[in-house]
Design an enzyme around this catalytic site. Structure first.
Site, PDB file in Angstrom:
ATOM      1  N   GLU A   1       0.796  -1.242   0.000  1.00 20.56           N
ATOM      2  CA  GLU A   1       0.000   0.000   0.000  1.00 20.56           C
ATOM      3  C   GLU A   1       0.824   1.284   0.000  1.00 20.56           C
ATOM      4  OE1 GLU A   1      -2.777  -0.386   3.251  1.00 20.56           O
ATOM      5  OE2 GLU A   1      -3.812  -2.067   2.319  1.00 20.56           O
TER       6      GLU A   1
ATOM      7  N   GLU B   1      -5.910 -10.838  -1.432  1.00 20.58           N
ATOM      8  CA  GLU B   1      -6.717 -10.671  -0.203  1.00 20.58           C
ATOM      9  C   GLU B   1      -8.194 -10.680  -0.568  1.00 20.58           C
ATOM     10  OE1 GLU B   1      -5.423  -7.306   2.117  1.00 20.58           O
ATOM     11  OE2 GLU B   1      -3.317  -7.657   1.666  1.00 20.58           O
TER      12      GLU B   1
END
Ligand code: XIL
Length: 381
Positions: free
Chosen positions: A161, A267
């Site tokens: 991220e 994910e």
């Protein structure tokens, strides 16, 4: 009386024989990992304490062939205090995976969340550390963790991220403040020197989406220009039940596949609950039940919609041999972070197995798609 008894036992015996025959005629439904075969890894994120329950441990080993620690390999779990590594929980996951022929993926070495402050910030002044001090901490962490798991973890989400949502390029994080934009390059270089055999991934959410994709492509190009070897891109895949972004997802997958990188859905979950804001808000459900409309279970029409969304997404994945792994973010609905995010305390249903570990229609849809897809493409992971 004796005759009736004998007759009864003959009837019972033949009945149980034919039941057994029936049961063995009908092939048992394949598990997820059987359906995925060699085409791709199919993983789940979990906490090590889930393995303490034998029924649950058996279920996990049967259904998945790859594991990711949901939290226990994050920086604050492995090195909360500088120089004191704590591997026990994560080791439990790796030992279990070894025992059951499962591949372990490491998540994650550098992230702005769930990282101890000391790594990039001066704890007294609250100011960013000097570049040298921050780089030394980052290097120490990456080396410490990767050395410990050398040969046992197939690949690492080296940086998680780093792309900004609102920022023009990178997210404004403690690591960036202390080191500068090249903290991503440095992290990959440290990882490569720590374990040249491990695969190295860049992992992020929404990088398939139009608003974030150009920034991620720029980052990957900068890594390449710096001579850094990246093996794959992880698209987190926290999606909503609303399928209006299906085309954008495929375009994103294609863009990364075209770079010659492995692409992983790292994910995955599909959220059927309404969101306060953002796409997929089911307003009628919000009005009826507040934001927690499915406390007593998912209605059949929503189950079917969820199954269709999973089926379509897996059908897209199978079109790209570059997709080498799909990891679900949780083993079952009872163990999904979406029960607490973005609203606390809801009852969510975003995965393939329900709270009792029972298969959902979405599981059947995924298994069927995998079976058709693998026979069509014959691609190998
Ligand atoms: C989440 C875990 O699932 C939660 O248990 C924890 O409280 C917060 O982090 N993106 C990521 C994951 O990369 O590490 C996050 O996991 C979910 C979003």
């Amino acid at each position: 009386m004796k005759r009736t008894h004998r007759l009864l036992s003959i009837v019972l015996a033949s009945l149980s024989w034919s039941c057994a025959a029936l049961a063995s005629d009908k092939p048992a439904a394949p598990t997820l990992r059987q359906a995925a075969g060699d085409r791709m890894l199919i993983g789940a994120a979990l906490m090590s304490n889930q393995l303490d329950d034998p029924r649950r441990a058996k279920f996990i080993a049967e259904q998945f062939n790859s594991l990711t620690a949901e939290n226990e390999m994050k920086p604050d779990q492995l090195q909360r205090e500088r120089g004191k590594f704590t591997f026990e929980n994560a080791d439990k996951i790796v030992d279990f995976a070894d025992k059951h022929g499962m591949t372990v993926i490491g998540h994650t070495l550098v992230w702005h969340n769930q990282s101890p402050a000391w790594m990039y910030t001066d704890e007294k002044t609250k100011q960013p550390l000097s570049r040298e001090a921050a780089l030394e901490n980052m290097r120490g962490h990456i080396h410490g963790v990767m050395n410990h798991y050398k040969g046992r973890v197939k690949g690492w989400d080296v940086v998680n991220e780093a792309i900004g949502d609102s920022e023009p390029y990178l997210r404004d994080t403690p690591a960036l403040k202390a080191i500068g934009d090249d903290f991503v390059i440095k992290a990959f270089q440290f990882a490569r020197e720590a374990d040249p055999e491990a695969e190295l991934y860049y992992n992020d959410y929404n990088i398939e989406a139009n608003y974030k994709r150009p920034k991620a492509l720029r980052l990957l190009k900068e890594l390449k220009d710096a001579g850094v070897k990246v093996d794959g891109v992880g698209i987190q895949g926290h999606w909503l039940i609303d399928n209006s972004n299906a085309k954008e997802i495929e375009e994103g997958i294609k863009a990364y596949a075209d770079l010659g990188l492995k692409v992983m859905i790292t994910e995955m979950d599909v959220d059927p609950l309404p969101r306060r804001q953002g796409g997929g808000a089911d307003l009628s459900a919000t009005e009826r039940e507040g934001l927690d409309p499915y406390k007593n279970g998912l209605p059949d029409d929503v189950q079917q919609k969820l199954a269709a969304r999973y089926r379509d997404l897996f059908a897209t994945f199978l079109k790209y041999p570059q997709i080498t792994r799909v990891t679900l973010w949780g083993t079952d609905d009872g163990h999904s972070w979406l029960n607490g995010f973005p609203v606390r305390g809801r009852t969510n249903h975003p995965l393939l197995f329900d709270r009792d570990l029972k298969p959902k229609p979405a599981l059947e849809a995924v298994i069927q798609t995998l079976q058709t897809g693998t026979s069509q493409t014959g691609a190998k992971r």
